[in-house]
Design an enzyme around this catalytic site. Structure first.
Site, short mmCIF file in Angstrom:
data_model
loop_
_atom_site.label_atom_id
_atom_site.label_comp_id
_atom_site.label_asym_id
_atom_site.label_seq_id
_atom_site.Cartn_x
_atom_site.Cartn_y
_atom_site.Cartn_z
N HIS A 181 50.95 67.87 56.27
CA HIS A 181 51.56 68.55 55.13
C HIS A 181 53.07 68.65 55.28
O HIS A 181 53.61 68.53 56.38
CB HIS A 181 50.97 69.96 54.99
N LEU B 234 48.91 83.02 69.54
CA LEU B 234 47.75 83.71 68.97
C LEU B 234 46.87 84.26 70.08
O LEU B 234 46.39 85.39 70.01
CB LEU B 234 46.94 82.74 68.08
N GLN B 235 46.68 83.45 71.12
CA GLN B 235 45.85 83.87 72.24
C GLN B 235 46.44 85.11 72.92
O GLN B 235 45.72 86.07 73.21
CB GLN B 235 45.75 82.73 73.26
N ALA C 153 48.22 87.30 71.71
CA ALA C 153 48.13 88.49 70.85
C ALA C 153 46.69 89.02 70.78
O ALA C 153 46.44 90.03 70.13
CB ALA C 153 48.63 88.15 69.45
N PRO D 290 39.54 79.05 69.47
CA PRO D 290 38.67 77.99 69.99
C PRO D 290 39.52 76.77 70.35
O PRO D 290 40.53 76.51 69.68
CB PRO D 290 37.74 77.67 68.82
#
Lengths: 399, 606
Positions: B273, B293-294, B296, B301
């Site tokens: 994109h 993200l991890q 936090a 996955p």
């Protein structure tokens, strides 16, 4: 984002009042020689000769020559034009005057979520790369223009003093005007130099990225966009881009030499997850491809033929998520026609095809794919109950 | 509950055909959840004042089209949401128009390829007004069991398979439109389905980002976990991670990010994109986003394939802790009525055809005449007379027959400007009438006195031959029962001034030595009648009729030969007048015998 080569990039800056060196873009030594007869500066100045192509490391490749007189420049052009570097043939050369200077500076404008940012530094060239903390930033909110006081403030913060403060603030203001009015996404001038003759700031080298989506309101953008990844587009890529530009929906194609896993997935999002899955499984991508937005079947067929023509491929991944409105039967019809043509041309020997898809008319589309087995294709077809990227795991299980 | 889109959402769609297509999909969802259509109006200036017909169940709903948002919300004050399906060059203006309307609080833009500057401006404008601008390039927003905005959710079967007719516990936010459906499907397979799914669009600067929607999901008690599907480029995922890690959150966050493949691609090569562009120093890479993200506390996955099991695990925990209950599915769901075509394909209905044809079929890639593909006829050397044979008499005629028909057509193609047909066409052409009407005016003249006697002539000659009548018996029969013999007699031609066309045709047919009982009989009749009166000769209609009957063409088709061939001449006359730019003509009064009563006084009205 669309990259613009130096020539047209400098043209845009000049349009917005930024001083740039005199330059010409030529396609032959003879042309430069003729230009030399009518342009005084080509005879007077020391010249820089650079290959005018979308490629990195021009210095190392000997495609930048500095400090030449006109005769030297003519022979440098002769040497460069027609040189083959990877997939690129040098066809254009930019010849510009050298600007005698002592100090180098840096100025850029970039797009950020809250608006735009003006970047200035009182060092330039490679020095700024290794001293990134010396770059000072001025955020400009969406729809706003930078105030002169704010520009002068950030310029002072960056360490400019005396008459240079006003000049650098003025330069940054003009660069922002160019950025804002030309729908740029990134403008970088490195270095900005103070011309010895009159002290004016001049943009010596420019990186120009424009928003290709805004082309409709810039009828004067008469230049071609350059490939952004350090090489020119191949003929196959250009063929698909030509189709992409005239259809509803989209088809995309990028070749990656040396790969063995060919990609023919649907969707701008899913296609990258498929590519990730190939890499994660230790496969080597032979290309990137994507079709989406319910494109016409003939466009998907053309894309399929390109994918089937990739050298040395062992698997083709015809993946896709559950489509919202792309007609699976119709787009698969295009892929099937492409497969048939490729097979008739003697391609696809020893190539295994893997299909996973859902969406409008998925059953009809998948049934049509399955039927290819009766025509002698080595094809495995899965529906929505098989998770998205499992076909990649299956295809590369032997690795 | 849900976020953004709910049972009170009333929609105006800005756009033409793409908007209508979306409304159809939305109507399917409304039908599935047994709610009235949520599309109140369209705004599309070219169609203002018209209505768009949206199928709902087996019926059609007429939805009005307005020129402006203001008109739409004035007539439909419950409208609170706009979907923008306007082209990229006009999208910003349309988006601003909707945002500035006080009734509208949510604008979702589907348009792709909107300039980045415009998208940023729209986002900033919405934030200033305290409204939500979603997109551009958004596939839409769907709240299970409540509201669908756009085509998100796909075809009707997929809505049912993905259990979108009732609420689940998972929120979904994706950049990719295609993947939104995939995640909805995964949530329905590995868990109890979704509350709301939002496509935020794959552009670099979506109008609204993950954080705003995560905050909304956090405040929606029905939503227990949120799945975000990210991409490399920009910093939206990092911001989401920052939000999630900032304090203890009620919702569980599950995230995947695409773009790991970039690490092993040639330097600088990018795809996906518009927003999927890595920053200069590795910022915005798939790896840095996943790690953020991890860190936090989100569940990340390792691959897309591991997403389903991860969602399942979260769902099992929610079940165990009693935060969610096992879903009881409804006993039955509305079925989307089939179209007639679909029902026929499934052998569920019998339809009595309206018309029946035995000559031609257009359903393949080219028309077939009586079964023969047109191109094959051409390639094998067949000509127009053969096509006439196939379409008029359903048989492939011989070369010899074709030659006769060709000659008939050539002989009757035109007969000068004075005859009724040509004269009528010329009159019409001079009055400025168009080709088809002017030619029709000429064709209307073809009847019992002009050119239209072929069928009748053929019928009576055949009657005589079939009944083995003598010429005298035939003439007596005709005099008693019919009148003048059709095909006999000419206005100007006579025995002394014979019609060369007739002589030509007769001579040619005779030279072929074929069996021509009708023609032979007609010539015998001519001998008797012309002897009585000089101009009672076998005319061109009668000759054609006799020959065509001998060739076996059906009586009812015979006038067709004259109509067909004379049409060639009539078209010629119209084009001829057009070429000359002829002026309007009218009769001179000296060409009229004014036999009407002399001028007189009108009596008073009684």
């Amino acid at each position: 984002m669309a990259k613009v080569l130096e020539g047209p990039g400098m043209g845009l800056m000049k349009k917005w009042g930024i001083h740039v060196p005199n330059y010409v873009v030529v396609t032959s030594a003879e042309e430069l020689a003729k230009l030399g007869q009518v342009n005084d500066w080509l005879k007077r100045s020391k010249l820089v000769v650079k290959a005018h192509e979308a490629m990195g490391s021009r210095f190392k490749l000997g495609l930048v020559k500095v400090g030449l007189d006109l005769d030297g420049a003519v022979s440098a052009v002769k040497e460069m034009v027609g040189r083959q570097v990877g997939s690129i043939t040098v066809s254009q050369v930019i010849v510009s005057e050298m600007i005698p200077h002592k100090e180098e500076y840096y100025c850029a404008v970039k797009s950020v979520r809250e608006g735009n940012e003006i970047l200035v530094a009182n060092c330039g060239g490679i020095e700024v790369e290794s001293n990134w903390d010396r770059v000072k930033r001025l955020p400009v909110e969406v729809g706003q223009q930078p105030a002169l006081e704010a520009l002068e403030k950030v310029v002072k913060e960056a360490g400019f003093t005396g008459p240079l403060v006003k000049r650098m603030a003025d330069f940054a203001g003009k660069l922002f005007a160019c950025f804002d009015n030309e729908d740029a996404q990134y403008l970088e001038v490195n270095p900005v130099v103070a011309r010895e003759s009159d002290g004016e700031l001049v943009a010596l080298d420019a990186v120009t990225l424009l928003d290709a989506d805004a082309k409709f309101r810039h009828p004067d953008w008469n230049f071609q966009f350059a490939a952004e990844f350090g090489r020119a587009y191949t003929k196959n890529e250009l063929d698909i881009m030509a189709i992409d530009s005239k259809i509803k929906g989209s088809v995309k194609f990028i070749e990656i030499p040396g790969g063995d896993t060919a990609m023919l997935p649907a969707g701008g999002g899913a296609s990258v997850y498929y590519s990730d899955a190939v890499v994660a499984r230790g496969g080597k991508l032979a290309n990137y491809a994507e079709y989406s937005g319910d494109p016409p079947d003939w466009a998907v067929e053309a894309l399929t033929e390109k994918v089937c023509g990739l050298p040395g491929i062992k698997n083709i991944i015809v993946g896709g998520a559950i489509a919202n409105f792309t007609d699976v039967k119709k787009t698969f019809g295009g892929i099937i026609n492409g497969f048939r043509k490729a097979k008739a041309d003697g391609k696809l020997k020893g190539v295994k095809i893997w299909v996973r898809r859902g969406g409008p008319r998925e059953k009809e589309g998948l049934d049509a794919m399955r039927a290819l087995r009766d025509e002698g294709f080595d094809i495995e077809v899965f529906d929505r109950y098989t998770p998205l990227t499992d076909i990649v795991d299956k295809a590369l299980a032997g690795k | 509950m849900s976020i953004l889109a709910n049972k009170d959402t009333r929609v105006v769609i800005q756009g033409g055909q793409a908007g209508v297509n979306a409304a159809r999909r939305m109507a399917e969802f409304c039908y599935l959840i047994k709610r009235p259509l949520n599309v109140e109006a369209f705004v599309y200036p070219p169609d203002a004042g018209k209505t768009n017909e949206i199928p709902y169940g087996s019926g059609l709903i007429a939805v009005p089209v307005y020129a402006t948002i203001a008109e739409a919300t004035k007539h439909h004050p419950t409208i609170n949401t706009s979907l923008v399906y306007i082209g990229a060059d006009r999208a910003m203006k349309a988006g601003l128009e909707a945002l500035d309307d006080p009734h509208i609080h949510l604008v979702s833009m589907i348009t792709e390829g909107v300039p980045e500057k415009d998208a940023k401006l729209l986002g900033a404008h919405a934030r200033k007004l305290g409204k939500v601008f979603n997109g551009p390039s958004s596939i839409g927003i769907i709240s299970a069991g409540a509201c669908r905005l756009g085509v998100i959710g796909g075809a009707f079967d997929n809505l049912v398979l993905s259990k979108l007719y009732r609420e689940g516990s998972f929120g979904v936010i994706t950049k990719s439109g295609g993947l939104s459906n995939e995640i909805i499907w995964i949530c329905s397979q590995f868990a109890d389905g979704i509350t709301t799914a939002i496509g935020i669009g794959g552009d670099a600067y979506p109008g609204t980002d993950y954080v705003t929607y995560l905050e909304m999901f956090e405040n929606d008690p029905q939503t227990k976990a949120v799945v975000i599907v990210g991409e490399m480029g920009g910093d939206l995922e990092e911001r989401a991670a920052e939000w999630y890690g900032a304090k203890k959150r009620r919702i569980k966050l599950i995230g995947v990010v695409s773009g790991f493949c970039q690490e092993s691609l040639p330097k600088g090569m990018k795809f996906g994109h518009a927003g999927a562009k890595e920053g200069m120093k590795g910022e915005g890479s798939a790896r840095s986003k996943s790690e953020a993200l991890q860190r936090a506390g989100a569940i990340v996955p390792p691959t897309f394939g591991a997403l389903g099991p991860a969602i399942k695990e979260v769902y099992q925990e929610l079940l165990k802790s009693g935060q969610v209950k096992e879903v009881v599915e409804p006993a039955s769901l509305p079925k989307l009525p089939k179209t007639v075509e679909e029902a026929m394909k499934a052998d569920e209905v019998i339809v009595t055809p309206l018309i029946r044809t035995t000559i031609s079929d257009d359903r393949g890639d080219e028309p077939c005449y009586d079964g023969y593909p047109a191109s094959e006829l051409i390639n094998k050397g067949y000509e127009i007379p053969h096509v006439i044979g196939l379409l008029w008499d359903k048989r492939l005629i011989s070369k010899q027959e074709a030659e006769i028909i060709k000659r008939i057509i050539m002989l009757s193609a035109d007969h000068g400007p004075c005859v009724s047909g040509a004269y009528a066409t010329i009159l019409a052409a001079c009055a400025g009438i168009g080709l088809s009407q002017a030619v029709a005016a000429g064709l209307i003249m073809i009847g019992p006195r002009f050119g239209g006697a072929v069928t009748d002539a053929g019928r009576w000659f055949k009657y005589a031959v079939d009944n083995k009548m003598s010429v005298d018996e035939f003439l007596a029969y005709m005099k008693k029962n019919v009148g003048p013999v059709p095909g006999i007699g000419h206005r100007v031609k006579s025995l002394r001034n014979p019609d060369k066309r007739v002589k030509e045709l007769v001579a040619y047919v005779k030279s072929l030595k074929i069996n021509t009982p009708c023609l032979d009989f007609a010539l015998q009749v001519e001998q008797v009648t012309a002897a009585k009166k000089d101009n009672l000769i076998l005319n061109v209609d009668g000759t054609m009729a006799a020959v065509l009957v001998d060739l076996g063409f059906p009586i009812d088709s015979l006038n067709g030969f004259f109509i067909l061939s004379r049409t060639i001449g009539l078209i010629g006359h119209w084009v001829d007048q057009k070429r000359q730019d002829s002026r309007l003509i009218r009769l001179f009064d000296y060409l009229v015998n004014y036999a009407a009563p002399k001028r007189r006084e009108v009596p008073p009205l009684k």
